[in-house]
Write a protein that holds these residues in place. Structure first.
Motif, PDB file in Angstrom:
ATOM      1  N   VAL A 129       4.143  10.556 -39.281  1.00  0.00           N
ATOM      2  CA  VAL A 129       4.470  11.986 -39.343  1.00  0.00           C
ATOM      3  C   VAL A 129       5.752  12.276 -38.558  1.00  0.00           C
ATOM      4  N   VAL A 130       5.926  11.615 -37.413  1.00  0.00           N
ATOM      5  CA  VAL A 130       7.154  11.803 -36.629  1.00  0.00           C
ATOM      6  C   VAL A 130       8.368  11.355 -37.444  1.00  0.00           C
ATOM      7  N   LEU A 131       8.226  10.231 -38.162  1.00  0.00           N
ATOM      8  CA  LEU A 131       9.328   9.774 -39.010  1.00  0.00           C
ATOM      9  C   LEU A 131       9.588  10.760 -40.149  1.00  0.00           C
ATOM     10  N   LEU A 132       8.519  11.402 -40.630  1.00  0.00           N
ATOM     11  CA  LEU A 132       8.672  12.374 -41.709  1.00  0.00           C
ATOM     12  C   LEU A 132       9.361  13.649 -41.242  1.00  0.00           C
ATOM     13  N   THR A 133       8.925  14.165 -40.100  1.00  0.00           N
ATOM     14  CA  THR A 133       9.437  15.453 -39.634  1.00  0.00           C
ATOM     15  C   THR A 133      10.765  15.328 -38.903  1.00  0.00           C
ATOM     16  N   GLN A 134      11.025  14.144 -38.302  1.00  0.00           N
ATOM     17  CA  GLN A 134      12.278  13.870 -37.604  1.00  0.00           C
ATOM     18  C   GLN A 134      12.653  15.020 -36.654  1.00  0.00           C
ATOM     19  N   PRO A 135      11.848  15.224 -35.604  1.00  0.00           N
ATOM     20  CA  PRO A 135      12.117  16.344 -34.702  1.00  0.00           C
ATOM     21  C   PRO A 135      13.449  16.248 -33.983  1.00  0.00           C
ATOM     22  N   TRP A 136      14.095  15.094 -34.032  1.00  0.00           N
ATOM     23  CA  TRP A 136      15.402  14.955 -33.384  1.00  0.00           C
ATOM     24  C   TRP A 136      16.536  15.506 -34.270  1.00  0.00           C
ATOM     25  N   GLN A 137      16.210  15.877 -35.511  1.00  0.00           N
ATOM     26  CA  GLN A 137      17.214  16.423 -36.409  1.00  0.00           C
ATOM     27  C   GLN A 137      17.329  17.936 -36.239  1.00  0.00           C
ATOM     28  N   GLY A 138      18.465  18.489 -36.589  1.00  0.00           N
ATOM     29  CA  GLY A 138      18.695  19.918 -36.446  1.00  0.00           C
ATOM     30  C   GLY A 138      17.913  20.763 -37.429  1.00  0.00           C
ATOM     31  N   ASP A 139      17.479  20.164 -38.557  1.00  0.00           N
ATOM     32  CA  ASP A 139      16.751  20.935 -39.568  1.00  0.00           C
ATOM     33  C   ASP A 139      15.240  20.858 -39.373  1.00  0.00           C
ATOM     34  N   PHE A 140      14.796  20.392 -38.214  1.00  0.00           N
ATOM     35  CA  PHE A 140      13.365  20.351 -37.915  1.00  0.00           C
ATOM     36  C   PHE A 140      12.809  21.770 -37.943  1.00  0.00           C
ATOM     37  N   ASN A 141      11.680  21.942 -38.642  1.00  0.00           N
ATOM     38  CA  ASN A 141      11.095  23.275 -38.816  1.00  0.00           C
ATOM     39  C   ASN A 141       9.776  23.355 -38.053  1.00  0.00           C
ATOM     40  N   PRO A 142       9.777  23.883 -36.833  1.00  0.00           N
ATOM     41  CA  PRO A 142       8.546  23.913 -36.034  1.00  0.00           C
ATOM     42  C   PRO A 142       7.469  24.800 -36.646  1.00  0.00           C
ATOM     43  N   ALA A 143       7.860  25.880 -37.334  1.00  0.00           N
ATOM     44  CA  ALA A 143       6.859  26.759 -37.945  1.00  0.00           C
ATOM     45  C   ALA A 143       6.091  26.020 -39.026  1.00  0.00           C
ATOM     46  N   GLY A 144       6.804  25.286 -39.872  1.00  0.00           N
ATOM     47  CA  GLY A 144       6.143  24.530 -40.942  1.00  0.00           C
ATOM     48  C   GLY A 144       5.201  23.477 -40.387  1.00  0.00           C
ATOM     49  N   ILE A 251       8.909  17.802 -59.133  1.00  0.00           N
ATOM     50  CA  ILE A 251       8.769  19.219 -59.486  1.00  0.00           C
ATOM     51  C   ILE A 251       9.626  20.113 -58.615  1.00  0.00           C
ATOM     52  N   LEU A 252       9.653  19.826 -57.312  1.00  0.00           N
ATOM     53  CA  LEU A 252      10.370  20.695 -56.376  1.00  0.00           C
ATOM     54  C   LEU A 252      11.734  20.138 -55.974  1.00  0.00           C
ATOM     55  N   HIS A 253      12.057  18.922 -56.468  1.00  0.00           N
ATOM     56  CA  HIS A 253      13.348  18.278 -56.178  1.00  0.00           C
ATOM     57  C   HIS A 253      13.563  18.100 -54.680  1.00  0.00           C
ATOM     58  N   GLN A 254      12.495  17.708 -53.975  1.00  0.00           N
ATOM     59  CA  GLN A 254      12.562  17.446 -52.547  1.00  0.00           C
ATOM     60  C   GLN A 254      12.766  15.949 -52.341  1.00  0.00           C
ATOM     61  N   GLN A 255      13.993  15.566 -52.026  1.00  0.00           N
ATOM     62  CA  GLN A 255      14.373  14.156 -51.933  1.00  0.00           C
ATOM     63  C   GLN A 255      14.112  13.620 -50.525  1.00  0.00           C
ATOM     64  N   PRO A 256      13.149  12.693 -50.359  1.00  0.00           N
ATOM     65  CA  PRO A 256      12.906  12.134 -49.027  1.00  0.00           C
ATOM     66  C   PRO A 256      13.951  11.076 -48.675  1.00  0.00           C
ATOM     67  N   SER A 257      14.218  10.946 -47.378  1.00  0.00           N
ATOM     68  CA  SER A 257      15.126   9.900 -46.919  1.00  0.00           C
ATOM     69  C   SER A 257      14.366   8.583 -46.806  1.00  0.00           C
ATOM     70  N   ALA A 258      15.094   7.511 -46.542  1.00  0.00           N
ATOM     71  CA  ALA A 258      14.454   6.201 -46.393  1.00  0.00           C
ATOM     72  C   ALA A 258      13.480   6.209 -45.213  1.00  0.00           C
ATOM     73  N   ILE A 259      13.876   6.874 -44.118  1.00  0.00           N
ATOM     74  CA  ILE A 259      12.996   6.958 -42.946  1.00  0.00           C
ATOM     75  C   ILE A 259      11.721   7.731 -43.295  1.00  0.00           C
ATOM     76  N   GLN A 260      11.855   8.797 -44.081  1.00  0.00           N
ATOM     77  CA  GLN A 260      10.688   9.583 -44.461  1.00  0.00           C
ATOM     78  C   GLN A 260       9.768   8.797 -45.397  1.00  0.00           C
ATOM     79  N   ILE A 264       5.786   8.014 -44.772  1.00  0.00           N
ATOM     80  CA  ILE A 264       4.697   8.212 -45.728  1.00  0.00           C
ATOM     81  C   ILE A 264       3.888   6.936 -45.897  1.00  0.00           C
ATOM     82  N   LEU A 265       4.566   5.801 -45.970  1.00  0.00           N
ATOM     83  CA  LEU A 265       3.865   4.521 -46.131  1.00  0.00           C
ATOM     84  C   LEU A 265       2.955   4.249 -44.936  1.00  0.00           C
ATOM     85  N   LEU A 266       3.401   4.618 -43.729  1.00  0.00           N
ATOM     86  CA  LEU A 266       2.560   4.439 -42.542  1.00  0.00           C
ATOM     87  C   LEU A 266       1.324   5.325 -42.617  1.00  0.00           C
ATOM     88  N   VAL A 267       1.477   6.563 -43.081  1.00  0.00           N
ATOM     89  CA  VAL A 267       0.340   7.476 -43.200  1.00  0.00           C
ATOM     90  C   VAL A 267      -0.660   6.950 -44.227  1.00  0.00           C
TER      91      VAL A 267
END
Length: 297
Positions: A129-144, A251-260, A264-267
């Protein structure tokens, strides 16, 4: 001699149920834009309640005084879980929201395994989940993330309450009692959000989404669980975060990065591994309820 019919394998039913759940979640994004996440939860749960009451009769005469609080708790938890998840999807990608929410049942499965080593699986999923959310990035969304975490906690309580209710009522009977309560719970916040935005098109869309989630998945899961073990079924359910990412992409065109993708594979790995020791130990011999293993969110 040729067989007259070729039955669908149980794993096929389970996978179709997963697809229905995640497809319903992905398609809910459009409705969220019109009536908000709580409004979407209220409409979807209300339509689901109407459909379930049309096909099943609530076992009101079977309700005893000790059942009242668990039934109310399960209905309220279902409503909170649905609102939390849809609010998360409004802020973060679908696959990320599913992965965070999956921490709830994964933790419950690890704790109920009575094996301290099993707690390593929620920890592994948390790394994912940490790799998915990447809290070190500027686009981290704490509300979500917070809304998804709320849904995760609610899903954990949902499983515990469902197991207790499942000892007293059959699957369809329990849903005819708890989904209407969930709809009323969601109405507290949902009606103010949806007020002034309702139309026949929106009501029709909500009815279609209710069929995708929870009506169709429940029916498929019930058929699948008659022909496979709860552990095998739970292992397949671990694919939900990956399916969420796939449908989010298509459907939503949400492109995950390699880290993300690695997250997901870890989850998924943690979810599948946790099922090895997650079977319920009960003196009563009974078939598992689909709601023990999946959600109405």
């Amino acid at each position: 001699m040729l067989k007259r019919n070729v039955p669908v394998p149980p794993w096929g039913l389970a996978v179709t149920a997963i697809l229905s759940v995640q497809l319903g979640s992905a398609l809910s994004v459009g409705l969220i834009e019109d009536v908000g996440p709580a409004g979407t939860a209220w409409l979807r749960l209300s339509m689901g309640a109407i459909i379930l009451l049309a096909i099943g009769r609530p076992p009101l005469r079977s309700i005893r005084r000790p059942d009242v609080l668990p039934l109310l708790g399960l209905g309220i938890t279902t409503g909170v879980m649905t609102i939390g998840f849809l609010a998360a999807v409004e802020h973060i990608p679908l696959g990320t929201a599913v992965a965070i929410e999956f921490l709830g049942p994964l933790t419950v499965a690890a704790i109920r395994s009575h094996n301290r080593k099993a707690l390593a699986w929620p920890a592994l999923a948390l790394v994912g989940v940490v790799l998915l959310t990447q809290p070190w990035q500027g686009d981290f969304n704490p509300a979500g993330v917070a809304f998804a975490a709320l849904a995760a906690v609610a899903w954990g309580f949902y499983i515990l309450l469902t197991q207790r209710i499942g000892d007293r009522f059959t699957g369809i009977g329990a849903l005819t009692l708890t989904v209407p309560i969930a709809a009323v719970t969601a109405a507290v916040v949902g009606i103010p959000q949806a007020a002034g935005h309702l139309s026949l098109d929106i009501l029709a869309a909500a009815a279609g989404l209710a069929l995708l989630l929870p009506v169709l998945p429940f029916a498929l899961e019930m058929l699948a669980l008659r022909r496979m073990t709860p552990t095998a079924f739970g292992t397949l359910m671990a694919l939900e975060p990956a399916v969420g990412v796939l449908l989010g992409l298509l459907i939503l065109h949400q492109q995950p990065s390699a880290i993300q993708v690695a997250g997901i594979l870890l989850v998924v790995l943690a979810g599948a591994a946790a099922q090895r020791g997650g079977r319920r130990r009960s003196p009563r011999k009974q078939a598992a309820s689909p709601a023990d293993l999946d959600f109405v969110g």
